[in-house]
Write an enzyme that holds these catalytic residues in place. Structure first.
Site, PDB file in Angstrom:
ATOM      1  N   HIS A 282       0.889  -2.511  11.180  1.00  0.00           N
ATOM      2  CA  HIS A 282       2.024  -3.299  11.664  1.00  0.00           C
ATOM      3  C   HIS A 282       2.424  -2.906  13.087  1.00  0.00           C
ATOM      4  O   HIS A 282       3.604  -2.787  13.402  1.00  0.00           O
ATOM      5  CB  HIS A 282       3.211  -3.191  10.701  1.00  0.00           C
ATOM      6  CG  HIS A 282       2.892  -3.689   9.328  1.00  0.00           C
ATOM      7  ND1 HIS A 282       2.704  -5.022   9.049  1.00  0.00           N
ATOM      8  CD2 HIS A 282       2.676  -3.022   8.155  1.00  0.00           C
ATOM      9  CE1 HIS A 282       2.396  -5.157   7.769  1.00  0.00           C
ATOM     10  NE2 HIS A 282       2.361  -3.967   7.215  1.00  0.00           N
TER      11      HIS A 282
ATOM     12  N   SER B  96       4.436  -6.190   2.752  1.00  0.00           N
ATOM     13  CA  SER B  96       3.157  -6.120   3.460  1.00  0.00           C
ATOM     14  C   SER B  96       2.051  -6.740   2.608  1.00  0.00           C
ATOM     15  O   SER B  96       2.078  -7.936   2.327  1.00  0.00           O
ATOM     16  CB  SER B  96       2.850  -4.669   3.844  1.00  0.00           C
ATOM     17  OG  SER B  96       1.696  -4.583   4.659  1.00  0.00           O
ATOM     18  N   LEU B  97       1.078  -5.945   2.182  1.00  0.00           N
ATOM     19  CA  LEU B  97       0.012  -6.419   1.294  1.00  0.00           C
ATOM     20  C   LEU B  97       0.562  -7.236   0.132  1.00  0.00           C
ATOM     21  O   LEU B  97      -0.039  -8.220  -0.313  1.00  0.00           O
ATOM     22  CB  LEU B  97      -0.761  -5.217   0.761  1.00  0.00           C
ATOM     23  CG  LEU B  97      -1.429  -5.360  -0.606  1.00  0.00           C
ATOM     24  CD1 LEU B  97      -2.659  -6.205  -0.488  1.00  0.00           C
ATOM     25  CD2 LEU B  97      -1.724  -4.008  -1.194  1.00  0.00           C
TER      26      LEU B  97
ATOM     27  N   GLN C 288       0.825  -1.201   0.000  1.00  0.00           N
ATOM     28  CA  GLN C 288       0.000   0.000   0.000  1.00  0.00           C
ATOM     29  C   GLN C 288       0.860   1.254   0.000  1.00  0.00           C
ATOM     30  O   GLN C 288       1.897   1.320   0.652  1.00  0.00           O
ATOM     31  CB  GLN C 288      -0.923   0.001   1.224  1.00  0.00           C
ATOM     32  CG  GLN C 288      -1.982   1.080   1.175  1.00  0.00           C
ATOM     33  CD  GLN C 288      -3.042   0.893   2.250  1.00  0.00           C
ATOM     34  OE1 GLN C 288      -3.124  -0.158   2.879  1.00  0.00           O
ATOM     35  NE2 GLN C 288      -3.863   1.897   2.465  1.00  0.00           N
TER      36      GLN C 288
ATOM     37  N   GLN D 149       1.387 -10.952  10.269  1.00  0.00           N
ATOM     38  CA  GLN D 149       1.951  -9.795   9.577  1.00  0.00           C
ATOM     39  C   GLN D 149       1.246  -8.488   9.965  1.00  0.00           C
ATOM     40  O   GLN D 149       1.857  -7.422   9.970  1.00  0.00           O
ATOM     41  CB  GLN D 149       1.832 -10.020   8.066  1.00  0.00           C
ATOM     42  CG  GLN D 149       2.519  -8.991   7.197  1.00  0.00           C
ATOM     43  CD  GLN D 149       1.926  -8.994   5.806  1.00  0.00           C
ATOM     44  OE1 GLN D 149       0.789  -8.602   5.613  1.00  0.00           O
ATOM     45  NE2 GLN D 149       2.709  -9.437   4.840  1.00  0.00           N
TER      46      GLN D 149
ATOM     47  N   ARG E  79      -9.189  -7.525   4.418  1.00  0.00           N
ATOM     48  CA  ARG E  79      -8.022  -7.048   5.180  1.00  0.00           C
ATOM     49  C   ARG E  79      -8.018  -5.535   5.250  1.00  0.00           C
ATOM     50  O   ARG E  79      -7.807  -4.933   6.312  1.00  0.00           O
ATOM     51  CB  ARG E  79      -6.744  -7.562   4.519  1.00  0.00           C
ATOM     52  CG  ARG E  79      -5.426  -7.178   5.194  1.00  0.00           C
ATOM     53  CD  ARG E  79      -4.279  -7.739   4.356  1.00  0.00           C
ATOM     54  NE  ARG E  79      -2.968  -7.585   4.977  1.00  0.00           N
ATOM     55  CZ  ARG E  79      -2.139  -6.570   4.767  1.00  0.00           C
ATOM     56  NH1 ARG E  79      -2.508  -5.562   3.961  1.00  0.00           N
ATOM     57  NH2 ARG E  79      -0.953  -6.529   5.349  1.00  0.00           N
TER      58      ARG E  79
END
Length: 313
Positions: free
Chosen positions: A206, A94-95, A10, A255, A119
């Protein structure tokens, strides 16, 4: 040559993303159409026409980046199967780890897209229930960032600040309660940071503030089938290859509240013999980070047709 695939997260979204890819390549056009049908929303219109305020919303930005990344991967496989068809490894920021698992065959596109949409909604809701912030710190060693975050957090745990993204040496993003993040920014400046920049985000990603999002995502992923990967996917959480489908499910949930250890993930790939990288998706953020994480190693961003054509020749 040993090739690794990288998938962005993102923040790499931009209005117009993937439009030219879909115009030139039928496999990309079908990918965007498929996404619209799966989600029941005109995601491709939001991606191509905006407005930017709608695209940047977490529930839109996350699936949009995944769709663009998968479309780019499918086009690259079609144009250069001998290069992209059998990579040594993959990783996603991440994503982007969901995109990596789609490319590796661990998750079906259909399943990953629905999970990523959820998510984004869960992360946004967690951010609304407990206000948080994120900031980029430049010019401090990782250990100094960790110390600054500890000292900025309250002893009671009511206000927390933690490292969220270890992007490169000297570039770490922190995350947590707004007041604690601001204290950490001041502490970082006092410790000699070159810059401390507040980021425009809808929550403290996070960090422990994302705990409310874990259960919903876990339930969704437990209902999905995780397959054996065609090639190893490096986990943001462990910086090692994901062991199996069950491990992939658990790590994708962990995560949410764990830091993205990106520089270490790239080091894992280099230690495994990778000597070339391809970034698949919008922008070129990860190739930019590789100028420090993998200095001297080739990295090509394949998000648009001209780059695709050059790569395939």
């Amino acid at each position: 040559m040993s090739l690794a695939l990288l998938f962005p997260g993102q923040g790499s979204q931009a209005v117009g993303m993937g439009h030219e890819l879909a115009r030139r390549y039928p496999v990309a056009a079908r990918t965007f159409e498929e996404a619209d049908e799966i989600l029941g929303v005109p995601l491709s219109r939001i991606m191509w026409e905006g407005p930017a305020e709608e695209l940047v919303l977490t529930r839109n930005a996350q699936p949009a980046i995944l769709v663009h990344s998968v479309a780019a991967f499918r086009v690259a496989k079609e144009l250069a199967p001998e290069k992209i068809g059998a990579p040594a490894m993959a990783a996603g920021h991440s994503l982007g780890e969901f995109s990596a698992h789609v490319a590796a065959g661990t998750l079906l596109f259909l399943d990953a897209l629905g999970a990523v949409r959820l998510r984004g909604e869960l992360m946004y809701a967690a951010g609304q229930s407990r206000e948080g912030a994120m900031a980029a710190l430049l010019g401090l060693e990782d250990a100094e960032v960790e110390r600054v975050c500890r000292e900025a957090s309250s002893p009671s745990g009511d206000e927390v600040c933690v490292p969220a993204n270890f992007n490169t040496t000297g570039q770490v993003v922190i995350s947590g309660d707004t007041a604690a993040v601001h204290r950490a920014m001041e502490g970082a400046k006092a410790a000699g940071a070159k810059r401390a920049v507040l980021l425009e985000v809808s929550g403290a990603f996070h960090s422990p503030l994302m705990l409310p999002a874990e259960e919903g995502l876990r339930q969704r992923l437990e209902g999905l089938t995780f397959h054996a990967s065609d090639f190893p996917v490096v986990s943001n959480v462990t910086t090692g290859p994901v062991p199996d489908g069950i491990g992939a499910r658990d790590l994708l949930v962990r995560q949410l509240t764990s830091p993205v250890r990106w520089s270490e993930s790239i080091a894992t790939m280099l230690d495994s013999g990778v000597d070339r990288f391809v970034e698949l998706g919008p922008g070129a953020v990860l190739c930019g980070l590789n100028r420090r994480n993998a200095k001297g190693f080739d990295c090509v961003s394949l998000g648009e047709p001209d780059a695709m054509e050059a790569f395939s020749t």
